[in-house]
Design an enzyme around this catalytic site. Structure first.
Site, PDB file in Angstrom:
ATOM      1  N   SER A 168       0.851  -1.064   0.260  1.00  0.00           N
ATOM      2  CA  SER A 168       0.053  -0.159   0.110  1.00  0.00           C
ATOM      3  C   SER A 168       0.972   1.162  -0.010  1.00  0.00           C
ATOM      4  O   SER A 168       1.657   1.442  -0.914  1.00  0.00           O
ATOM      5  CB  SER A 168      -0.970   0.065   1.278  1.00  0.00           C
ATOM      6  OG  SER A 168      -2.010   1.053   1.327  1.00  0.00           O
ATOM      7  N   ASP A 334      -8.419  -6.561  -4.795  1.00  0.00           N
ATOM      8  CA  ASP A 334      -7.975  -5.382  -4.403  1.00  0.00           C
ATOM      9  C   ASP A 334      -8.649  -4.140  -5.465  1.00  0.00           C
ATOM     10  O   ASP A 334      -7.963  -4.068  -6.476  1.00  0.00           O
ATOM     11  CB  ASP A 334      -6.455  -5.291  -4.344  1.00  0.00           C
ATOM     12  CG  ASP A 334      -6.028  -4.015  -3.675  1.00  0.00           C
ATOM     13  OD1 ASP A 334      -6.728  -3.085  -3.432  1.00  0.00           O
ATOM     14  OD2 ASP A 334      -4.750  -3.815  -3.594  1.00  0.00           O
ATOM     15  N   HIS A 367      -7.821  -5.267  -0.492  1.00  0.00           N
ATOM     16  CA  HIS A 367      -6.585  -4.618  -0.278  1.00  0.00           C
ATOM     17  C   HIS A 367      -5.588  -5.141   1.008  1.00  0.00           C
ATOM     18  O   HIS A 367      -4.568  -5.453   0.922  1.00  0.00           O
ATOM     19  CB  HIS A 367      -6.771  -3.255  -0.346  1.00  0.00           C
ATOM     20  CG  HIS A 367      -5.562  -2.593  -0.137  1.00  0.00           C
ATOM     21  ND1 HIS A 367      -4.619  -2.295  -1.258  1.00  0.00           N
ATOM     22  CD2 HIS A 367      -5.091  -1.658   1.129  1.00  0.00           C
ATOM     23  CE1 HIS A 367      -3.572  -1.716  -0.687  1.00  0.00           C
ATOM     24  NE2 HIS A 367      -3.846  -1.139   0.541  1.00  0.00           N
TER      25      HIS A 367
END
Length: 401
Positions: A168, A334, A367
């Site tokens: 991320s 995601d 995610h």
């Protein structure tokens, strides 16, 4: 936790460790004689970097892995969080004999600049005023976070990293590291990330920021000096963001439309559904460990990230001539950082004939899959690290004296 046994080297002849093995962990003061020049044009110095370190730096200083944390993460990658008491956020991956083997590697995880777990950020004291910075703290970028980490490595005498790993926002730092300092990075693993923040993600961040700033207890960012905390606004920001970390199948599997501690609808606005109760819990626990202004600053840093913009609008230019070995990882469900964005990074690396492998992991966990038990991802990371270590000449743990 163990620290490198080699003598320290400072960033500019200065640098001091102000921490201990408790609380925020070691805290290193840097930039006392040479302030950090930020992308916004301001200078920051002195500044503090809090970090955790695991394993031992070898004599050649060639086995260091830098782990970069995500937006609401911190340096507690492999040991309990001092506020929540929860296990480290990657404890299943980092440790003796694990995928990121601390018997083999020296693992370093710093708290990013602008955060709230010991590194300098808006909640820390402004030396010019003796009060918390608040909104007087300069706006920072992903690049600024990386440059603060460069100073940390300089102080520890680590010229070259075996690997930089992160998911991320941590993956953004990985890409920034490899693009800006390719001579200091042997291998890189950007996970569930992108080369720039999309318009959709900027929009979600703006919703969160507006929720915080609409809270009367935000006090124009001066809440710490006024003895208040914008709990409600920060909780709503966390709730909105947390939805983006999950997937519809994961939410349905976990909650469906099941009611929370009741047999029938209340026909009111209490948390009728389990998913509502879950999000409220996520919001209320988040405010116990995170600073509202830090949330504003770090989300803004992510919004500003655009690796192509830094290189004439052409992403491939960021990697021209790179010697770095890459392993790019994405997850099928995601939708915050979809696989298409990872593919764009891979295409840019292919365009300059870089050494890159790419794996899309099948997962319905959204995610947050990179933080969860995903055997295919773990096997991918283990295989890449083993292969890179062989090329680096790093012995297996059992062969290490």
């Amino acid at each position: 936790m163990s620290q490198p046994s080699a003598p320290d080297r400072t960033d500019s002849g200065t640098g001091s460790d102000t921490g201990s093995e408790t609380g925020a962990g070691p805290r290193l003061v840097l930039g006392q004689e040479r302030p950090l020049k930020l992308d916004c044009g301001a200078e920051l110095g002195p500044f503090t970097v809090a970090y955790r370190a695991y394993g031992r730096l070898n004599a050649e200083r060639s086995n260091a892995i830098l782990i970069c944390h995500a937006l609401t993460g911190d340096q507690y990658v492999a040991d309990p969080h001092p506020i929540t008491g929860k296990p480290g956020w990657w404890q299943q991956l980092v440790g003796p004999g694990k995928v990121i083997d601390t018997d083999r590697y020296f693992v370093l995880c710093p708290n990013v600049l602008g955060s709230c777990m010991g590194s300098t950020g808006p909640k820390e004291t402004n030396p010019e005023t003796g009060r918390p910075y608040g909104l007087d703290f300069p706006v920072i970028t992903i690049g600024d976070m990386v440059e603060a980490q460069v100073r940390l490595l300089d102080h520890l005498g680590i010229d070259s990293l075996f690997c930089v790993i992160g998911g991320s926002m941590g993956g953004m730092q990985v890409l920034q590291w490899a693009a800006r300092h390719p001579d200091r990075v042997f291998s890189a693993v950007p996970i569930a990330t992108s080369w720039r923040h999309s318009a959709q993600n900027i929009a979600f961040h703006e919703v969160g920021r507006q929720a915080i700033m609409a809270d009367p207890d935000w006090c124009g960012g001066d809440y710490l000096n006024q003895g208040k905390t914008p709990h409600r606004g920060l909780a709503v920001a966390r709730m909105a963001a947390h939805v983006t970390y999950l997937s519809e199948p994961a939410l349905h599997r976990k909650f469906g439309r099941r009611l929370q501690n009741r047999a029938a609808l209340s026909f009111g606005f209490d948390a009728d559904f389990q998913v509502e109760s879950y999000l409220r819990h996520q919001g209320s626990t988040f405010v116990e460990r995170f600073d509202a202004n830090s949330y504003l600053y770090i989300t803004r840093a992510m919004d500003y990230f655009d690796l192509a913009l830094e290189h004439g609008g052409v992403l491939a230019n960021a990697f021209t001539g790179t010697p770095v070995r890459y392993c790019v990882v994405s997850f099928t469900s995601d939708w915050l950082f979809p696989t298409s964005e990872s593919r764009q990074v891979v295409h840019a690396l292919n365009a300059v004939a870089a050494n890159v492998s790419f794996v899309e992991v099948a997962s319905d966990k959204g995610h947050d899959a990179f933080l969860l038990d995903e055997p295919q991802f773990h096997d991918t990371l283990a295989g890449f690290l083993d292969g890179a270590a062989e090329h680096r000449g790093l012995p297996h743990a059992e062969a290490t004296p």
